[in-house]
Design a protein around this motif. Structure first.
Motif, PDB file in Angstrom:
ATOM      1  N   THR A   1       0.855  -1.187   0.000  1.00 20.83           N
ATOM      2  CA  THR A   1       0.000   0.000   0.000  1.00 20.83           C
ATOM      3  C   THR A   1       0.891   1.237   0.000  1.00 20.83           C
ATOM      4  N   MET A   2       0.662   2.076  -0.990  1.00 23.44           N
ATOM      5  CA  MET A   2       1.461   3.306  -1.066  1.00 23.44           C
ATOM      6  C   MET A   2       0.764   4.377  -0.233  1.00 23.44           C
ATOM      7  N   ALA A   3       1.403   4.730   0.868  1.00 20.60           N
ATOM      8  CA  ALA A   3       0.765   5.675   1.790  1.00 20.60           C
ATOM      9  C   ALA A   3       1.707   6.823   2.129  1.00 20.60           C
ATOM     10  N   GLY A   4       2.537   7.171   1.155  1.00 23.08           N
ATOM     11  CA  GLY A   4       3.526   8.228   1.404  1.00 23.08           C
ATOM     12  C   GLY A   4       3.096   9.593   0.887  1.00 23.08           C
ATOM     13  N   GLY A   5       1.928   9.654   0.259  1.00 24.31           N
ATOM     14  CA  GLY A   5       1.480  10.928  -0.324  1.00 24.31           C
ATOM     15  C   GLY A   5       1.086  11.937   0.742  1.00 24.31           C
ATOM     16  N   GLN A   6       0.969  13.185   0.331  1.00 28.67           N
ATOM     17  CA  GLN A   6       0.651  14.241   1.302  1.00 28.67           C
ATOM     18  C   GLN A   6      -0.853  14.460   1.450  1.00 28.67           C
ATOM     19  N   GLY A   7      -1.616  13.947   0.496  1.00 24.32           N
ATOM     20  CA  GLY A   7      -3.072  14.092   0.578  1.00 24.32           C
ATOM     21  C   GLY A   7      -3.513  15.548   0.659  1.00 24.32           C
ATOM     22  N   THR A   8      -2.864  16.407  -0.108  1.00 23.07           N
ATOM     23  CA  THR A   8      -3.155  17.849   0.000  1.00 23.07           C
ATOM     24  C   THR A   8      -4.593  18.186  -0.379  1.00 23.07           C
ATOM     25  N   ARG A   9      -5.127  17.488  -1.391  1.00 21.83           N
ATOM     26  CA  ARG A   9      -6.484  17.825  -1.828  1.00 21.83           C
ATOM     27  C   ARG A   9      -7.517  17.484  -0.758  1.00 21.83           C
ATOM     28  N   LEU A  10      -7.307  16.388  -0.058  1.00 19.42           N
ATOM     29  CA  LEU A  10      -8.258  15.979   0.981  1.00 19.42           C
ATOM     30  C   LEU A  10      -8.155  16.913   2.187  1.00 19.42           C
TER      31      LEU A  10
ATOM     32  N   PRO B   1      -1.629  11.218   8.323  1.00 22.29           N
ATOM     33  CA  PRO B   1      -1.506  10.367   7.139  1.00 22.29           C
ATOM     34  C   PRO B   1      -2.890  10.040   6.570  1.00 22.29           C
ATOM     35  N   LYS B   2      -2.992  10.012   5.237  1.00 25.09           N
ATOM     36  CA  LYS B   2      -4.291   9.796   4.596  1.00 25.09           C
ATOM     37  C   LYS B   2      -4.952   8.482   5.043  1.00 25.09           C
ATOM     38  N   GLY B   3      -4.111   7.468   5.266  1.00 23.69           N
ATOM     39  CA  GLY B   3      -4.642   6.162   5.665  1.00 23.69           C
ATOM     40  C   GLY B   3      -5.381   6.194   6.995  1.00 23.69           C
TER      41      GLY B   3
ATOM     42  N   ILE C   1      10.194   3.426   4.054  1.00 22.95           N
ATOM     43  CA  ILE C   1      10.079   4.864   3.771  1.00 22.95           C
ATOM     44  C   ILE C   1      10.521   5.131   2.329  1.00 22.95           C
ATOM     45  N   GLN C   2       9.724   5.912   1.625  1.00 22.97           N
ATOM     46  CA  GLN C   2      10.058   6.199   0.224  1.00 22.97           C
ATOM     47  C   GLN C   2      11.140   7.277   0.129  1.00 22.97           C
ATOM     48  N   GLY C   3      11.641   7.448  -1.082  1.00 30.64           N
ATOM     49  CA  GLY C   3      12.691   8.436  -1.309  1.00 30.64           C
ATOM     50  C   GLY C   3      12.156   9.862  -1.305  1.00 30.64           C
TER      51      GLY C   3
ATOM     52  N   GLY D   1      -2.888   2.201  -4.088  1.00 22.43           N
ATOM     53  CA  GLY D   1      -2.876   3.408  -3.264  1.00 22.43           C
ATOM     54  C   GLY D   1      -3.621   3.162  -1.959  1.00 22.43           C
ATOM     55  N   VAL D   2      -3.420   4.089  -1.029  1.00 22.17           N
ATOM     56  CA  VAL D   2      -4.072   3.947   0.274  1.00 22.17           C
ATOM     57  C   VAL D   2      -5.513   4.456   0.224  1.00 22.17           C
ATOM     58  N   ASP D   3      -5.840   5.175  -0.843  1.00 26.09           N
ATOM     59  CA  ASP D   3      -7.087   5.937  -0.818  1.00 26.09           C
ATOM     60  C   ASP D   3      -8.225   5.323  -1.635  1.00 26.09           C
TER      61      ASP D   3
ATOM     62  N   VAL E   1     -10.645   8.307  -2.526  1.00 28.15           N
ATOM     63  CA  VAL E   1     -10.855   9.471  -1.649  1.00 28.15           C
ATOM     64  C   VAL E   1      -9.733  10.456  -1.967  1.00 28.15           C
ATOM     65  N   LYS E   2     -10.018  11.382  -2.850  1.00 27.67           N
ATOM     66  CA  LYS E   2      -8.979  12.321  -3.278  1.00 27.67           C
ATOM     67  C   LYS E   2      -9.247  13.729  -2.754  1.00 27.67           C
ATOM     68  N   ASN E   3     -10.531  14.153  -2.897  1.00 27.12           N
ATOM     69  CA  ASN E   3     -10.882  15.544  -2.633  1.00 27.12           C
ATOM     70  C   ASN E   3     -11.714  15.697  -1.363  1.00 27.12           C
TER      71      ASN E   3
HETATM   72  P1  UTP Z   1      -2.080  10.928  -5.272  1.00 26.31           P
HETATM   73  O1  UTP Z   1      -1.382  11.234  -6.520  1.00 26.31           O
HETATM   74  O2  UTP Z   1      -3.558  10.937  -5.291  1.00 26.31           O
HETATM   75  O3  UTP Z   1      -1.523  11.913  -4.145  1.00 26.31           O
HETATM   76  O4  UTP Z   1      -1.542   9.551  -4.748  1.00 26.31           O
HETATM   77  P2  UTP Z   1      -1.956  12.166  -2.654  1.00 26.31           P
HETATM   78  O5  UTP Z   1      -0.729  12.500  -1.895  1.00 26.31           O
HETATM   79  O6  UTP Z   1      -2.748  11.048  -2.043  1.00 26.31           O
HETATM   80  O7  UTP Z   1      -2.918  13.425  -2.749  1.00 26.31           O
HETATM   81  P3  UTP Z   1      -2.663  14.922  -3.264  1.00 26.31           P
HETATM   82  O8  UTP Z   1      -2.324  14.827  -4.718  1.00 26.31           O
HETATM   83  O9  UTP Z   1      -1.553  15.515  -2.438  1.00 26.31           O
HETATM   84  O10 UTP Z   1      -3.972  15.550  -2.991  1.00 26.31           O
HETATM   85  C1  UTP Z   1      -2.041   8.319  -5.111  1.00 26.31           C
HETATM   86  C2  UTP Z   1      -1.477   7.290  -4.138  1.00 26.31           C
HETATM   87  O11 UTP Z   1      -0.062   7.302  -4.187  1.00 26.31           O
HETATM   88  C3  UTP Z   1       0.473   7.540  -2.897  1.00 26.31           C
HETATM   89  C4  UTP Z   1      -0.633   8.243  -2.128  1.00 26.31           C
HETATM   90  O12 UTP Z   1      -0.451   8.064  -0.735  1.00 26.31           O
HETATM   91  C5  UTP Z   1      -1.868   7.569  -2.671  1.00 26.31           C
HETATM   92  O13 UTP Z   1      -2.083   6.348  -2.049  1.00 26.31           O
HETATM   93  N1  UTP Z   1       1.694   8.377  -2.992  1.00 26.31           N
HETATM   94  C6  UTP Z   1       1.679   9.516  -3.729  1.00 26.31           C
HETATM   95  C7  UTP Z   1       2.796   7.983  -2.307  1.00 26.31           C
HETATM   96  O14 UTP Z   1       2.800   6.946  -1.617  1.00 26.31           O
HETATM   97  N2  UTP Z   1       3.913   8.776  -2.390  1.00 26.31           N
HETATM   98  C8  UTP Z   1       3.963   9.920  -3.105  1.00 26.31           C
HETATM   99  O15 UTP Z   1       5.020  10.588  -3.132  1.00 26.31           O
HETATM  100  C9  UTP Z   1       2.810  10.300  -3.815  1.00 26.31           C
END
Ligand code: UTP
Length: 416
Positions: free
Chosen positions: A100-109, A114-116, A183-185, A239-241, A391-393
């Motif tokens: 599960t990729m859970a390293g994103g910032q989830g800025t839109r949400l 953490p988004k998860g 942890i991702q790069g 993805g985690v979302d 779950v993006k926005n």
């Molecule tokens: P998104 O591209 O939707 O990004 O990631 P995000 O971080 O969840 O949301 P925004 O764009 O900031 O609003 C799709 C999936 O890839 C993971 C996210 O956690 C999500 O599961 N991801 C994204 C990573 O794990 N690392 C990243 O650097 C970017």
């Protein structure tokens, strides 16, 4: 340490980045050491070239885009059982792991954390992580095997993610044997003059390097090695979302094994020809995903003899890889895409600047840019309402938001 500092200073000077040491003397010993380590591992050539790229428009107009073949899960008929049995056997033999990729910032949400850890508003108040773990546990019952679960975090959210899992007793998973965090790069953020930003802590301001960082980090952190030691051959990466992600899918796995491909991806047909999603295609003869912004109106509407859209298979971020494909993809650098973002930083006088509009470049690799590494990819069209509830926005946006995900989840699980 001072000697090292002087040595690094002269290297930084060559690249116009000597300001990184401006606040060095104000740092405590731990941070001083950390900053020097950060500088030592910086790829200054790469950063210089990434900055140069911010001045060029990304142009792929000479790429030859053609449709790609896919299979439809609904139309497999007798083959459905055949593929399913092959997949089931491999799952029972514990050849599958989930990432599960859970390293994103989830800025839109805009969730704080953490988004998860986000609660999509079900009566159970389960988080996205828990909803994913439910699916894995259901598979455990069905196939009598634990599916090892690998979770990619970022440096920024790793601690909070692990604490959340601890608090929730790893959702019933045996931590030592079956759950692995990595942890991702990261890449530094730079300002519009190409200067690397300094964060509030006096260290280099870094940001996660996009979901395309998955391959390299799985290899670099030793996860692929661990998978091999465990006898894992196939890895579902999602993805985690997406709270309906079907991470354990014997049909997808059976197709991959039977067709002898190293990557098998799920797609869903576009809601309409102009839906803003990336779709599967061939780019210069290799599997790829084309963004909606890159596709002409004509191409978006083009259909085949059966009336199906030629570019209608949207990428769901639900993909299955053989371990060796991950290793191969992790060996070659991916192109970085540029995002212009708001980033808080320390200015020359050591003052914290909180911008109100974007001020810095962030660099992200996209997972599907590595698809070109393989010639052998299968694509399986699945039903969107059964496997895709992202779950993006925030709810105010009205699409791909907690409300829509909750409705899809309830419908699929027959919850009133
Ligand atoms: P998104 O591209 O939707 O990004 O990631 P995000 O971080 O969840 O949301 P925004 O764009 O900031 O609003 C799709 C999936 O890839 C993971 C996210 O956690 C999500 O599961 N991801 C994204 C990573 O794990 N690392 C990243 O650097 C970017």
């Amino acid at each position: 340490m001072d000697e090292k500092k002087e040595e690094l200073k002269s290297i930084l000077k060559k690249y116009g980045q000597e300001h990184l040491l401006n606040h060095y003397e104000t740092l405590d010993e731990k941070h001083k050491k950390e900053l020097l380590n950060q500088i030592e591992t910086l790829n200054l050539e790469l950063i210089t070239s990434l900055y140069k790229n911010t001045k060029k428009e990304e142009k792929n107009e000479n790429d030859k885009i053609t449709p790609i073949e896919y299979m439809d899960k609904e139309k497999l008929y007798d083959d459905y059982k055949y593929f399913e049995n092959i997949g089931k056997k491999a799952i029972k033999e514990r050849k599958l792991a989930a990432v599960t990729m859970a390293g994103g910032q989830g800025t839109r949400l805009g969730h704080n954390g953490p988004k998860g850890t986000y609660d999509i508003g079900l009566d159970s108040h389960k988080s996205l992580f828990e909803l994913l773990s439910d699916h894995l546990k259901e598979a455990e019952k069905k196939y009598e095997v634990v599916i090892p679960w690998f979770i990619m975090t970022s440096r920024e959210n790793n601690k909070a993610t692990i604490e959340f899992f601890e608090k929730n007793k790893y959702f019933g998973y045996q931590k030592e044997k079956n759950i692995f965090f990595f942890i991702q790069g990261e890449l530094p953020m730079i300002d519009t003059e190409g200067k690397i930003l300094i964060g509030e802590d006096g260290l280099i301001k870094q940001a996660a390097d996009g979901h395309g960082g998955i391959y390299e980090s799985l290899v670099k952190t030793g996860m692929t090695k661990k998978m091999r030691e465990m006898g894992i051959e196939w890895v579902f990466i999602g993805g985690v979302d997406n709270c309906l992600a079907k991470m354990v899918d014997p049909v997808l796995m059976g197709i991959a094994i039977d067709k002898k491909v190293t990557v098998a991806c799920k797609s869903a047909v576009k809601a309409n020809p102009h839906e803003k999603v990336g779709v599967f295609c061939k780019r210069n003869g290799k599997p790829n995903v084309i963004e909606y912004s890159e596709i002409t109106e004509e191409m978006a509407e083009e259909t085949d003899e059966k009336g199906e859209l030629l570019y209608g298979e949207s990428h769901l971020l639900c993909n299955l890889f053989r371990v060796d494909a991950i290793e191969r993809m992790g060996a070659n650098p991916l192109p970085y895409h540029i995002a212009y973002k708001k980033a808080t930083y320390l200015d020359q006088n050591g003052e914290v600047i909180v911008p109100t509009s974007p001020n810095a470049y962030k660099f992200e690799a996209f997972l599907f840019d590595a698809f070109g590494e393989v010639d052998d990819m299968a694509i399986l069209r699945v039903k969107r309402e059964e496997e895709f509830a992202p779950v993006k926005n925030a709810d105010s946006v009205g699409v791909d938001c907690p409300k829509t995900a909750r409705e899809l989840y309830k419908k699929f699980h027959h919850i009133n």
